[in-house]
Design a protein around this motif. Structure first.
Motif, PDB file in Angstrom:
ATOM      1  N   ILE A  59       0.835  -1.203   0.000  1.00 40.66           N
ATOM      2  CA  ILE A  59       0.000   0.000   0.000  1.00 40.66           C
ATOM      3  C   ILE A  59       0.869   1.252   0.000  1.00 40.66           C
ATOM      4  N   LEU A  60       1.829   1.298   0.936  1.00 42.93           N
ATOM      5  CA  LEU A  60       2.731   2.449   0.991  1.00 42.93           C
ATOM      6  C   LEU A  60       3.672   2.478  -0.211  1.00 42.93           C
ATOM      7  N   THR A  61       4.224   1.325  -0.565  1.00 38.48           N
ATOM      8  CA  THR A  61       5.205   1.255  -1.652  1.00 38.48           C
ATOM      9  C   THR A  61       4.626   1.786  -2.952  1.00 38.48           C
ATOM     10  N   HIS A  62       3.422   1.369  -3.253  1.00 38.83           N
ATOM     11  CA  HIS A  62       2.756   1.806  -4.484  1.00 38.83           C
ATOM     12  C   HIS A  62       2.471   3.304  -4.444  1.00 38.83           C
ATOM     13  N   GLU A  63       2.027   3.790  -3.298  1.00 45.76           N
ATOM     14  CA  GLU A  63       1.777   5.232  -3.142  1.00 45.76           C
ATOM     15  C   GLU A  63       3.062   6.022  -3.352  1.00 45.76           C
ATOM     16  N   TRP A  64       4.153   5.529  -2.752  1.00 44.11           N
ATOM     17  CA  TRP A  64       5.435   6.222  -2.899  1.00 44.11           C
ATOM     18  C   TRP A  64       5.917   6.197  -4.347  1.00 44.11           C
ATOM     19  N   ALA A  65       5.751   5.061  -5.023  1.00 47.99           N
ATOM     20  CA  ALA A  65       6.181   4.957  -6.417  1.00 47.99           C
ATOM     21  C   ALA A  65       5.453   5.970  -7.288  1.00 47.99           C
ATOM     22  N   GLN A  66       4.175   6.158  -7.026  1.00 50.58           N
ATOM     23  CA  GLN A  66       3.411   7.141  -7.791  1.00 50.58           C
ATOM     24  C   GLN A  66       3.914   8.560  -7.513  1.00 50.58           C
ATOM     25  N   ARG A  67       4.256   8.816  -6.267  1.00 50.17           N
ATOM     26  CA  ARG A  67       4.757  10.144  -5.901  1.00 50.17           C
ATOM     27  C   ARG A  67       6.147  10.415  -6.470  1.00 50.17           C
ATOM     28  N   LEU A  68       6.975   9.361  -6.564  1.00 49.66           N
ATOM     29  CA  LEU A  68       8.359   9.535  -6.981  1.00 49.66           C
ATOM     30  C   LEU A  68       8.572   9.364  -8.481  1.00 49.66           C
ATOM     31  N   ALA A  69       7.581   8.907  -9.196  1.00 48.34           N
ATOM     32  CA  ALA A  69       7.745   8.628 -10.627  1.00 48.34           C
ATOM     33  C   ALA A  69       8.414   9.801 -11.350  1.00 48.34           C
ATOM     34  N   PRO A  70       9.386   9.499 -12.251  1.00 48.79           N
ATOM     35  CA  PRO A  70       9.793   8.173 -12.729  1.00 48.79           C
ATOM     36  C   PRO A  70      10.953   7.559 -11.944  1.00 48.79           C
ATOM     37  N   ARG A  71      11.228   8.058 -10.755  1.00 48.03           N
ATOM     38  CA  ARG A  71      12.349   7.545  -9.976  1.00 48.03           C
ATOM     39  C   ARG A  71      12.095   6.106  -9.515  1.00 48.03           C
ATOM     40  N   ARG A  90      -1.150  -3.643  -7.578  1.00 47.95           N
ATOM     41  CA  ARG A  90      -0.475  -2.357  -7.349  1.00 47.95           C
ATOM     42  C   ARG A  90       0.808  -2.302  -8.175  1.00 47.95           C
ATOM     43  N   ARG A  91       0.662  -1.913  -9.414  1.00 49.32           N
ATOM     44  CA  ARG A  91       1.785  -1.839 -10.343  1.00 49.32           C
ATOM     45  C   ARG A  91       2.019  -0.398 -10.759  1.00 49.32           C
ATOM     46  N   ALA A  92       3.264  -0.103 -11.126  1.00 56.58           N
ATOM     47  CA  ALA A  92       3.625   1.203 -11.672  1.00 56.58           C
ATOM     48  C   ALA A  92       4.875   1.017 -12.524  1.00 56.58           C
ATOM     49  N   PRO A  93       5.069   1.843 -13.553  1.00 54.77           N
ATOM     50  CA  PRO A  93       6.218   1.670 -14.449  1.00 54.77           C
ATOM     51  C   PRO A  93       7.559   1.734 -13.737  1.00 54.77           C
ATOM     52  N   ASN A  94       7.665   2.512 -12.673  1.00 54.62           N
ATOM     53  CA  ASN A  94       8.936   2.680 -11.965  1.00 54.62           C
ATOM     54  C   ASN A  94       9.040   1.798 -10.734  1.00 54.62           C
ATOM     55  N   LEU A  95       8.091   0.856 -10.542  1.00 55.75           N
ATOM     56  CA  LEU A  95       8.028   0.031  -9.335  1.00 55.75           C
ATOM     57  C   LEU A  95       8.324  -1.423  -9.664  1.00 55.75           C
ATOM     58  N   GLU A  96       9.252  -1.984  -8.902  1.00 57.60           N
ATOM     59  CA  GLU A  96       9.634  -3.392  -9.067  1.00 57.60           C
ATOM     60  C   GLU A  96       9.464  -4.105  -7.729  1.00 57.60           C
ATOM     61  N   TYR A  97       8.951  -5.346  -7.789  1.00 58.43           N
ATOM     62  CA  TYR A  97       8.829  -6.177  -6.596  1.00 58.43           C
ATOM     63  C   TYR A  97       9.771  -7.366  -6.694  1.00 58.43           C
ATOM     64  N   ARG A  98      10.320  -7.765  -5.567  1.00 62.07           N
ATOM     65  CA  ARG A  98      11.167  -8.957  -5.516  1.00 62.07           C
ATOM     66  C   ARG A  98      10.835  -9.772  -4.268  1.00 62.07           C
ATOM     67  N   VAL A  99      10.786 -11.081  -4.444  1.00 61.00           N
ATOM     68  CA  VAL A  99      10.589 -11.996  -3.321  1.00 61.00           C
ATOM     69  C   VAL A  99      11.958 -12.341  -2.751  1.00 61.00           C
ATOM     70  N   MET A 100      12.223 -11.927  -1.513  1.00 55.31           N
ATOM     71  CA  MET A 100      13.512 -12.209  -0.878  1.00 55.31           C
ATOM     72  C   MET A 100      13.462 -11.830   0.585  1.00 55.31           C
ATOM     73  N   LYS A 101      14.416 -12.354   1.324  1.00 58.95           N
ATOM     74  CA  LYS A 101      14.589 -11.958   2.721  1.00 58.95           C
ATOM     75  C   LYS A 101      15.433 -10.696   2.788  1.00 58.95           C
ATOM     76  N   ALA A 102      15.406 -10.051   3.943  1.00 54.32           N
ATOM     77  CA  ALA A 102      16.123  -8.790   4.106  1.00 54.32           C
ATOM     78  C   ALA A 102      17.538  -8.964   4.623  1.00 54.32           C
TER      79      ALA A 102
END
Length: 207
Positions: A59-71, A90-102
């Motif tokens: 939810i936050l990540t997608h909102e931030w991606a929209q605010r930061l586009a195209p960053r 929740r997709r955006a051109p500048n947003l990438e998701y990855r499955v991984m541990k931190a």
């Protein structure tokens, strides 16, 4: 998302309470204060690129991606079909998701301008190492929040939640007072903002 979901290793991945869409007036007021504080610190950080650790349903990540586009914005989290299904919504051109541990991030030093972990570090098995990894891959700022303890557990008990676990939310394996959390992050940078939107602790850390 509701209930408790886990990955193949048994780690809790799912939200047990959807705070962003709650209809409870008292809870909504707390969440609005949380979001207002987070937005203020996010604006202060002014990310030029962002890695969101433990992005959950994004939810936050997608909102931030929209605010930061195209960053560039990257969100990571554990493998969980419910979480990944939310990503598809929740997709955006500048947003990438990855499955991984931190714990061991496959990113270069200083690859991102800012790294965030919002309501995440209480879940990770080795928070010191996770914070060190965040500080390694971020160039300027860390933005992090956790439940403020023991207040968080006391409030859970007061509302009759998780009483048999003394108010501990499922999946919370680390517990910090505001002072202890500031001490942890201070080992990796300068804590320039330490906010307390009830009942959380939120820090902005300059690297």
């Amino acid at each position: 998302m509701s209930g408790v979901t886990r990955d193949a290793e048994g780690t809790v991945t799912g939200n047990t309470y959807d705070k962003y869409n709650t209809q409870n007036p008292a809870a909504r007021a707390l969440v609005e204060r949380f979001q207002k504080t987070l937005d203020e610190l996010f604006a202060q950080a002014d990310p030029q690129s962002l890695l969101d650790i433990g992005c959950g349903e994004a939810i936050l990540t997608h909102e931030w991606a929209q605010r930061l586009a195209p960053r560039r914005v990257v969100g990571i989290d554990l493998e969980d079909p419910a979480i990944q299904a939310e990503w598809e919504q929740r997709r955006a051109p500048n947003l990438e998701y990855r499955v991984m541990k931190a714990e061991n991030l496959p990113f270069d030093d200083d690859e991102f301008d800012v790294a965030t972990a919002i309501e995440v570090l209480e879940h990770v098995p080795d928070p010191e190492h996770t914070v060190a990894e965040m500080a390694r891959v971020a160039q300027r700022w860390l933005l992090v929040s956790v439940p403020r303890e023991p207040l968080w557990r006391a409030l859970n008990v007061a509302r009759g939640a998780y009483v048999k676990d003394l108010g501990n939310t499922p999946g919370h394996v680390n517990h910090w007072s505001k002072r202890a959390f500031v001490a942890l992050l201070s080992r990796h940078g300068e804590v320039v903002e330490a906010r307390s939107p009830f009942p959380w602790t939120m820090l902005l850390v300059r690297l």
